[in-house]
Scaffold this motif. Structure first.
Motif, PDB file in Angstrom:
ATOM      1  N   ILE A 276       1.933  -0.489  74.986  1.00  0.00           N
ATOM      2  CA  ILE A 276       2.983  -0.371  73.974  1.00  0.00           C
ATOM      3  C   ILE A 276       4.039   0.602  74.486  1.00  0.00           C
ATOM      4  CG2 ILE A 276       3.518   0.269  71.599  1.00  0.00           C
ATOM      5  CD1 ILE A 276       0.663  -0.505  70.861  1.00  0.00           C
ATOM      6  N   GLY A 277       5.104   0.050  75.052  1.00  0.00           N
ATOM      7  CA  GLY A 277       6.224   0.835  75.529  1.00  0.00           C
ATOM      8  C   GLY A 277       6.002   1.427  76.905  1.00  0.00           C
ATOM      9  N   ASN A 278       6.967   2.220  77.304  1.00  0.00           N
ATOM     10  CA  ASN A 278       6.972   2.855  78.627  1.00  0.00           C
ATOM     11  C   ASN A 278       7.435   4.301  78.481  1.00  0.00           C
ATOM     12  OD1 ASN A 278       7.213   2.566  81.806  1.00  0.00           O
ATOM     13  ND2 ASN A 278       9.072   3.602  81.105  1.00  0.00           N
ATOM     14  N   GLU A 279       6.528   5.250  78.703  1.00  0.00           N
ATOM     15  CA  GLU A 279       6.874   6.677  78.648  1.00  0.00           C
ATOM     16  C   GLU A 279       7.720   7.004  77.414  1.00  0.00           C
ATOM     17  OE1 GLU A 279       8.449   8.145  82.338  1.00  0.00           O
ATOM     18  OE2 GLU A 279       6.916   7.147  83.542  1.00  0.00           O
ATOM     19  N   CYS A 280       7.283   6.536  76.267  1.00  0.00           N
ATOM     20  CA  CYS A 280       8.079   6.664  75.041  1.00  0.00           C
ATOM     21  C   CYS A 280       8.272   8.112  74.595  1.00  0.00           C
ATOM     22  CB  CYS A 280       7.429   5.863  73.920  1.00  0.00           C
ATOM     23  SG  CYS A 280       7.107   4.141  74.374  1.00  0.00           S
ATOM     24  N   TYR A 281       7.503   9.018  75.146  1.00  0.00           N
ATOM     25  CA  TYR A 281       7.623  10.445  74.844  1.00  0.00           C
ATOM     26  C   TYR A 281       8.781  11.085  75.583  1.00  0.00           C
ATOM     27  CZ  TYR A 281       4.806   9.823  79.026  1.00  0.00           C
ATOM     28  OH  TYR A 281       4.339   9.393  80.245  1.00  0.00           O
ATOM     29  N   GLN A 282       9.295  10.431  76.620  1.00  0.00           N
ATOM     30  CA  GLN A 282      10.363  11.012  77.433  1.00  0.00           C
ATOM     31  C   GLN A 282      11.692  10.959  76.688  1.00  0.00           C
ATOM     32  OE1 GLN A 282      10.211  12.521  80.290  1.00  0.00           O
ATOM     33  NE2 GLN A 282       8.571  11.679  81.563  1.00  0.00           N
ATOM     34  N   PRO A 283      12.429  12.081  76.637  1.00  0.00           N
ATOM     35  CA  PRO A 283      13.724  12.073  75.936  1.00  0.00           C
ATOM     36  C   PRO A 283      14.715  11.058  76.492  1.00  0.00           C
ATOM     37  CG  PRO A 283      13.006  14.320  76.381  1.00  0.00           C
ATOM     38  CD  PRO A 283      12.070  13.422  77.121  1.00  0.00           C
ATOM     39  N   GLY A 284      14.628  10.733  77.776  1.00  0.00           N
ATOM     40  CA  GLY A 284      15.576   9.795  78.364  1.00  0.00           C
ATOM     41  C   GLY A 284      15.226   8.337  78.164  1.00  0.00           C
ATOM     42  N   GLU A 285      14.035   8.060  77.625  1.00  0.00           N
ATOM     43  CA  GLU A 285      13.629   6.676  77.401  1.00  0.00           C
ATOM     44  C   GLU A 285      14.438   6.077  76.240  1.00  0.00           C
ATOM     45  OE1 GLU A 285      11.166   3.440  78.579  1.00  0.00           O
ATOM     46  OE2 GLU A 285      11.510   5.414  79.478  1.00  0.00           O
ATOM     47  N   TYR A 286      14.728   4.792  76.322  1.00  0.00           N
ATOM     48  CA  TYR A 286      15.549   4.138  75.312  1.00  0.00           C
ATOM     49  C   TYR A 286      14.793   4.047  73.992  1.00  0.00           C
ATOM     50  CZ  TYR A 286      18.993   0.753  73.507  1.00  0.00           C
ATOM     51  OH  TYR A 286      19.968   0.115  72.775  1.00  0.00           O
ATOM     52  N   ASP A 287      15.368   4.607  72.926  1.00  0.00           N
ATOM     53  CA  ASP A 287      14.774   4.569  71.590  1.00  0.00           C
ATOM     54  C   ASP A 287      15.914   4.498  70.588  1.00  0.00           C
ATOM     55  OD1 ASP A 287      13.405   4.899  69.195  1.00  0.00           O
ATOM     56  OD2 ASP A 287      12.059   6.438  69.987  1.00  0.00           O
ATOM     57  N   THR A 288      16.004   3.380  69.881  1.00  0.00           N
ATOM     58  CA  THR A 288      17.128   3.150  68.975  1.00  0.00           C
ATOM     59  C   THR A 288      16.971   3.830  67.627  1.00  0.00           C
ATOM     60  OG1 THR A 288      16.092   1.080  68.235  1.00  0.00           O
ATOM     61  CG2 THR A 288      17.688   0.939  70.046  1.00  0.00           C
ATOM     62  N   ARG A 289      15.830   4.483  67.388  1.00  0.00           N
ATOM     63  CA  ARG A 289      15.630   5.190  66.129  1.00  0.00           C
ATOM     64  C   ARG A 289      16.496   6.445  66.106  1.00  0.00           C
ATOM     65  NH1 ARG A 289      11.426   3.034  68.385  1.00  0.00           N
ATOM     66  NH2 ARG A 289      10.088   1.604  67.215  1.00  0.00           N
ATOM     67  N   THR A 290      16.827   6.902  64.927  1.00  0.00           N
ATOM     68  CA  THR A 290      17.712   8.057  64.796  1.00  0.00           C
ATOM     69  C   THR A 290      16.983   9.230  64.156  1.00  0.00           C
ATOM     70  OG1 THR A 290      18.499   7.257  62.653  1.00  0.00           O
ATOM     71  CG2 THR A 290      19.758   6.604  64.590  1.00  0.00           C
ATOM     72  N   GLY A 291      17.596  10.397  64.272  1.00  0.00           N
ATOM     73  CA  GLY A 291      17.082  11.592  63.616  1.00  0.00           C
ATOM     74  C   GLY A 291      15.692  11.967  64.078  1.00  0.00           C
ATOM     75  N   ILE A 292      14.846  12.358  63.132  1.00  0.00           N
ATOM     76  CA  ILE A 292      13.510  12.847  63.461  1.00  0.00           C
ATOM     77  C   ILE A 292      12.594  11.751  63.986  1.00  0.00           C
ATOM     78  CG2 ILE A 292      13.657  14.721  61.780  1.00  0.00           C
ATOM     79  CD1 ILE A 292      11.838  13.061  59.948  1.00  0.00           C
ATOM     80  N   TYR A 293      13.000  10.505  63.842  1.00  0.00           N
ATOM     81  CA  TYR A 293      12.137   9.396  64.255  1.00  0.00           C
ATOM     82  C   TYR A 293      12.351   8.983  65.715  1.00  0.00           C
ATOM     83  CZ  TYR A 293      11.891   9.257  59.203  1.00  0.00           C
ATOM     84  OH  TYR A 293      11.715   9.612  57.880  1.00  0.00           O
ATOM     85  N   ASN A 294      13.342   9.597  66.357  1.00  0.00           N
ATOM     86  CA  ASN A 294      13.639   9.282  67.746  1.00  0.00           C
ATOM     87  C   ASN A 294      12.662  10.006  68.660  1.00  0.00           C
ATOM     88  OD1 ASN A 294      15.446  10.143  70.357  1.00  0.00           O
ATOM     89  ND2 ASN A 294      15.952   8.089  69.632  1.00  0.00           N
ATOM     90  N   HIS A 295      11.969   9.255  69.539  1.00  0.00           N
ATOM     91  CA  HIS A 295      10.956   9.834  70.441  1.00  0.00           C
ATOM     92  C   HIS A 295       9.946  10.666  69.662  1.00  0.00           C
ATOM     93  CE1 HIS A 295      14.452   9.127  73.191  1.00  0.00           C
ATOM     94  NE2 HIS A 295      13.479   8.529  73.858  1.00  0.00           N
ATOM     95  N   ASP A 296       9.466  10.104  68.578  1.00  0.00           N
ATOM     96  CA  ASP A 296       8.604  10.817  67.640  1.00  0.00           C
ATOM     97  C   ASP A 296       7.181  10.266  67.694  1.00  0.00           C
ATOM     98  OD1 ASP A 296       7.925  12.459  65.313  1.00  0.00           O
ATOM     99  OD2 ASP A 296       7.897  10.551  64.231  1.00  0.00           O
ATOM    100  N   ALA A 297       6.204  11.139  67.880  1.00  0.00           N
ATOM    101  CA  ALA A 297       4.810  10.709  68.012  1.00  0.00           C
ATOM    102  C   ALA A 297       4.275  10.071  66.739  1.00  0.00           C
ATOM    103  CB  ALA A 297       3.951  11.907  68.408  1.00  0.00           C
ATOM    104  N   GLU A 298       4.659  10.592  65.594  1.00  0.00           N
ATOM    105  CA  GLU A 298       4.213  10.011  64.326  1.00  0.00           C
ATOM    106  C   GLU A 298       4.685   8.561  64.202  1.00  0.00           C
ATOM    107  OE1 GLU A 298       2.357  11.135  61.897  1.00  0.00           O
ATOM    108  OE2 GLU A 298       2.318  13.320  62.038  1.00  0.00           O
ATOM    109  N   THR A 299       5.940   8.343  64.539  1.00  0.00           N
ATOM    110  CA  THR A 299       6.514   6.996  64.445  1.00  0.00           C
ATOM    111  C   THR A 299       5.849   6.062  65.442  1.00  0.00           C
ATOM    112  OG1 THR A 299       8.622   7.992  63.791  1.00  0.00           O
ATOM    113  CG2 THR A 299       8.668   5.693  64.507  1.00  0.00           C
ATOM    114  N   TYR A 300       5.620   6.568  66.653  1.00  0.00           N
ATOM    115  CA  TYR A 300       4.966   5.744  67.674  1.00  0.00           C
ATOM    116  C   TYR A 300       3.549   5.386  67.252  1.00  0.00           C
ATOM    117  CZ  TYR A 300       2.944   4.266  72.116  1.00  0.00           C
ATOM    118  OH  TYR A 300       2.300   3.544  73.099  1.00  0.00           O
TER     119      TYR A 300
END
Length: 620
Positions: A276-300
């Motif tokens: 499920i995804g690729n290095e989704c924890y990395q700030p530079g990874e593409y994530d279209t979610r905004t605010g607190i949900y961007n690169h967020d472990a809870e959301t993932y």
């Protein structure tokens, strides 16, 4: 630690003056570090991660040029990871200094109150109160390992101690969706030649940008030539198993489930592994979610739970993994959880994801990691092998974390390494050198010894570049870099022709001489740290021996034994080393004998010599 630039994870700061690229004086190459320490000022040499293992380390070596007298009063101190400083020692009590010239400094680590095996984190250079130090330059700093045993080098194979059962997914390559060469007959021939039996698609950061239905990159809008249909056809053509990383960054659980349906139900592709995804924890990874949900472990975690349920509803046989970091504190986020074993609270990505999935009673089938061990721009050849010497820093920490948060399930959950190379960005000339090929093989063998669930190298093709580290201290003759094991032919004025093999290709190819699916990796021990030795017992019971000589200038004579049995007096030897690399030739194969056998045809001890900087496979 330093040669014109800080090496690996080492760096330097100072409360006095510090120039890390000073051109006034250099002991070797072009620059050195210039220090100015007035009374009470301090320079710190520190490991930017979790410290350096001192196993087999005997000496701290550096060269210093004092501009005048007084440097003998400099105080040296060290700090072991998570401990207080050890007692200070005076430089002049350990060595003699001559101002106005380069002085070699050799300090036993025991003199700094280090016990071999401890993890060294900080080294301090401090001017005493009330006394200014002369300006001084430091160059060529390193931690020195003890010398090898020379002619007393031994290797022992224990065929009865199985460490890993070899699978097809242990010979994997990353395939990028934008690779437009996969329909080429030459590409497919090279893939079969290398022995690739597993492929990860759609590759790297592209996974979180990829619209699989239209084969389009959502971030850039560009069309991706390697479609799902072509990927399935490619895998059949070369005889490889398949893996897919679904889109978390800009996708949905429904989209992921539809992909499983298309591949496995409609096309009967039998793709077993899905991340499920690729290095989704990395700030530079593409994530279209905004605010607190961007690169967020809870959301993932919530996405992962729903996605796993949807995918398995389509095909119960799929294995779905989550991506994570090596430690529970890495990539901190907005919520905090408690480690069930230690009681320590943390807000690291992996700790939160594993906790929420445990609470939801929906666990991943495997834990997906990527391992790149060399910071870009900080390469050295010794560092490659040193990092793989300490492989448990990565794999051991991951296993403990899985056990902490998932209990018994974490003890047996596969750790799948689905992407690896030496450096993770802006590769330099080391990427296409023999040493990176040696690193590839050593990485693979170390992972097999740790019973890792799969091994994938990044990647098949990329393109040549000239903006990476090209320092002359790095071994190799090519004047460009490339992440691929094969040249892509672009840019045409720099790159070799399409599908020209690099040393990493031949290194990958060496693996198939050593082990294939159905074989067993068995215990193999050597007393020489410069030799990396591994053994395999084939499905037919015959042994194979893999030896990497990481000593650049030393051929090493070795005695080989096998516990409980003798060894044949002859073997087929496959070698890829300096000679093959410089001649741009294929792996050499010869028949070698080890002296007169006994009447039974077996020797108790084999004697041979392993060439410097070489990969060797003996088939008995």
């Amino acid at each position: 630690m330093f040669v014109d630039y800080p090496i690996g994870f080492w760096d330097m700061v100072s409360t006095g003056t510090l120039d890390k690229a000073n051109t006034e004086r250099a002991h070797s190459f072009f620059t050195s570090m210039k220090f100015g320490l007035n009374a009470g000022k301090e320079a710190t040499i520190y490991h930017t991660w979790y410290g350096e293992y001192t196993t087999d380390i005997t000496t701290w070596e550096w060269w210093v040029y004092p501009d005048g007298p007084g440097l003998e009063n400099l105080n040296l101190q060290v700090r072991i990871f998570n401990q207080s400083r050890r007692p200070a020692v005076r430089l002049g009590d350990l060595v003699q200094l001559t101002p106005g010239q380069w002085n070699r400094i050799d300090i036993p680590i025991s003199a700094l109150h280090i016990t071999e095996g401890e993890t060294l984190h900080y080294m301090y250079l401090t001017a005493p109160q009330g006394q200014n130090m002369p300006d001084f330059w430091i160059d060529d700093m390193k931690l020195v390992k003890r010398p090898g045993p020379g002619t007393n080098t031994t290797i022992n194979i224990n065929p009865s101690h199985v460490l890993h059962h070899v699978e097809r997914r242990d010979f994997g390559i990353g395939i990028h969706a934008q690779d437009n060469t996969t329909e080429d007959a030459g590409t497919r021939a090279r893939m079969r030649e290398a022995g690739i039996t597993f492929m990860n698609f759609p590759g790297g950061t592209n996974a979180d940008e990829y619209d699989w239905v239209n084969s389009v990159n959502r971030r850039t809008g560009s069309y991706c030539r390697l479609t799902t249909d072509l990927y399935l056809e490619l895998s059949e053509a070369i005889g490889a198993d398949k893996m897919i990383a679904v889109n978390y960054g800009s996708g949905t659980p429904e989209e992921a489930a539809n992909w499983v349906n298309y591949a496995n139900i409609q096309n009967n592709a039998n793709i077993k592994y899905w991340s499920i995804g690729n290095e989704c924890y990395q700030p530079g990874e593409y994530d279209t979610r905004t605010g607190i949900y961007n690169h967020d472990a809870e959301t993932y975690a919530a996405f992962a739970v729903e996605t796993i349920q949807r995918m398995k509803a389509i095909d119960p046989n799929v294995k779905v993994g989550v991506v994570g970091a090596y430690g529970e504190e890495s990539f901190p986020g907005r919520t905090t959880v408690t480690n069930p074993r230690t009681g320590v609270q943390t807000n690291g990505w992996s700790a939160v994801v594993l906790t929420r999935m445990r609470e939801a009673s929906v666990l991943p089938d495997y834990y997906d990691i990527h391992i790149y061990t060399v910071p870009p721009g900080h390469e050295s050849d010794a560092l490659l092998f040193q990092n793989m010497d300490r492989i448990d820093f990565w794999t051991g920490r991951v296993r403990q974390m899985l056990i902490d948060y998932l209990g018994d399930a974490g003890a047996t959950m596969p750790i799948n390494m689905t992407e690896s190379n030496s450096t993770w960005s802006t590769p330099g000339i080391q990427s296409v050198s023999l040493t990176n090929g040696m690193y590839l093989v050593y990485s693979w063998a170390q992972m097999m010894n740790r019973d890792i669930g799969c091994w994938v190298w990044w990647k098949l093709h990329n393109q040549t570049m000239t903006n990476g580290n090209d320092h002359p201290s790095i071994f190799g003759w090519r004047e460009y870099s490339d992440f691929g094991i094969l040249a892509r032919g672009i840019p045409s004025d720099i790159s070799p022709p399409l599908n020209t093999p690099y040393p990493t290709f031949y290194a990958f190819k060496m693996l198939k001489y050593f082990a294939r699916a159905g074989d067993d990796i068995v215990e193999c021990v050597t007393n020489n740290m410069h030799l990396k030795a591994f053994a395999c017992k084939g499905a037919n019971g015959r042994l194979r021996l893999l030896i990497i000589n990481s000593a650049k200038d030393t051929d090493i004579p070795v005695k080989v034994t096998a516990s409980g049995s003798g060894l044949p007096g002859a073997a087929t030897l496959h070698r890829y080393g300096i000679q093959e690399d410089e001649n741009q030739s294929d792996i050499s194969t010869t028949f070698v004998t080890f002296g007169l056998p006994t009447l039974s045809g077996y020797n108790r001890t084999l004697r041979t010599t392993i060439r410097s900087y070489s990969i060797n496979v003996f088939e008995f």
